[in-house]
Write a protein that holds these residues in place. Sequence first.
Motif, PDB file in Angstrom:
ATOM      1  N   TYR A 183      22.123  25.426  78.427  1.00 52.56           N
ATOM      2  CA  TYR A 183      21.600  25.719  79.763  1.00 52.56           C
ATOM      3  C   TYR A 183      20.462  26.725  79.645  1.00 52.56           C
ATOM      4  CZ  TYR A 183      25.453  23.205  81.925  1.00 52.56           C
ATOM      5  OH  TYR A 183      26.304  22.219  82.332  1.00 52.56           O
ATOM      6  N   PRO A 184      19.487  26.673  80.565  1.00 49.17           N
ATOM      7  CA  PRO A 184      19.466  25.933  81.832  1.00 49.17           C
ATOM      8  C   PRO A 184      18.982  24.476  81.727  1.00 49.17           C
ATOM      9  CG  PRO A 184      17.544  27.329  81.710  1.00 49.17           C
ATOM     10  CD  PRO A 184      18.356  27.635  80.485  1.00 49.17           C
ATOM     11  N   LYS A 202      21.132  21.734  83.184  1.00 52.71           N
ATOM     12  CA  LYS A 202      21.313  21.791  84.637  1.00 52.71           C
ATOM     13  C   LYS A 202      20.477  20.743  85.366  1.00 52.71           C
ATOM     14  CE  LYS A 202      21.115  25.080  88.519  1.00 52.71           C
ATOM     15  NZ  LYS A 202      22.488  24.811  88.981  1.00 52.71           N
TER      16      LYS A 202
END
Length: 320
Positions: A249-250, A253
Amino acid sequence: MQPCLLTLRLVSRFIRCSRWCAVRRDDQYSRRWSSSGSDKQLSQGIESVASYIKQQASNILVMVGAGMSTPSGIPDFRSPGTGLYDNLQKYDLPYPEAIFDIHYFMMDPRPFFTLAQDLYPGVNYKPNIAHHFLRLLHEEGKLQMVYTQNIDGLERLAGIPEEKLVEAHGSFATASCTLCGRRHDAGRVKKAVVEGDVPVMCEAAKCKGKVKPDIVFFGENLPSVFWDYHLQVPFTDLLLVMGTSLEVYPFAKIADEVGRKTPRVLINLSAVGSFGSRDNDTVLGGDLVQTVEELTKALGWEEKLRALEKNYSLQSGNEE
């Protein structure tokens, strides 16, 4: 123990803990959705994806990870035994991730530069059919954007336009001073690294910083353009995820930020992330290159893809 090494080890433990949590999340979803169906089911899935791409998709957002480049010979990071992090003993690192840690680089840049000699785009590795398939999506007017975790630059070499490419973890295409931030000629830096003339020092007056390719290390910020994915996903009509564990992540996401009704297609060895939790999810398991070849055939794009591969070979041969 020196304070710097203590800090690095604490950072390493945090990173490993975060990844363990991410893997646990992935395991939960893998139990909910299995891509190990029959060949007939896989074939039907490919035919459905091809039909949607031809008839409806015009803004395909693509996410790619290390599994995209392993067919080109580049090892991924975490596979037991064969992954990059399991084969760094010769660098005598305090922990594997230190080779991409900005604080460790400032103390000793030699391990990274040694690795970079091998990883520089176009030196030892070339795009494979999956990279050329992304170029073909662009040629067909279907590609919205490619978000890649990879630093090998193979998407660029395959001809993905810069305005259609977001290298989330940076690339070798540019280089900067780690202290003052001054941009340096990427070609000169590449020549120095490949020839072993390192470390490369900043040319700015009174600056004693070390220059490195603009790869995003642990401890550095992602490129600002990465966060523009919030502006992209509302217009995405197909998400295509290829060769990534969706653990980091990110970056991972993005897969959950596309609309709930937007079709999502995963081409990967197994289901990862939240794939299988939505009605419009399709998981095409198995070998990535083979799946791309079958998808290309279902699209009727085989000759076009071969032409792109041939043109690349001719151009790269002329450059050599």
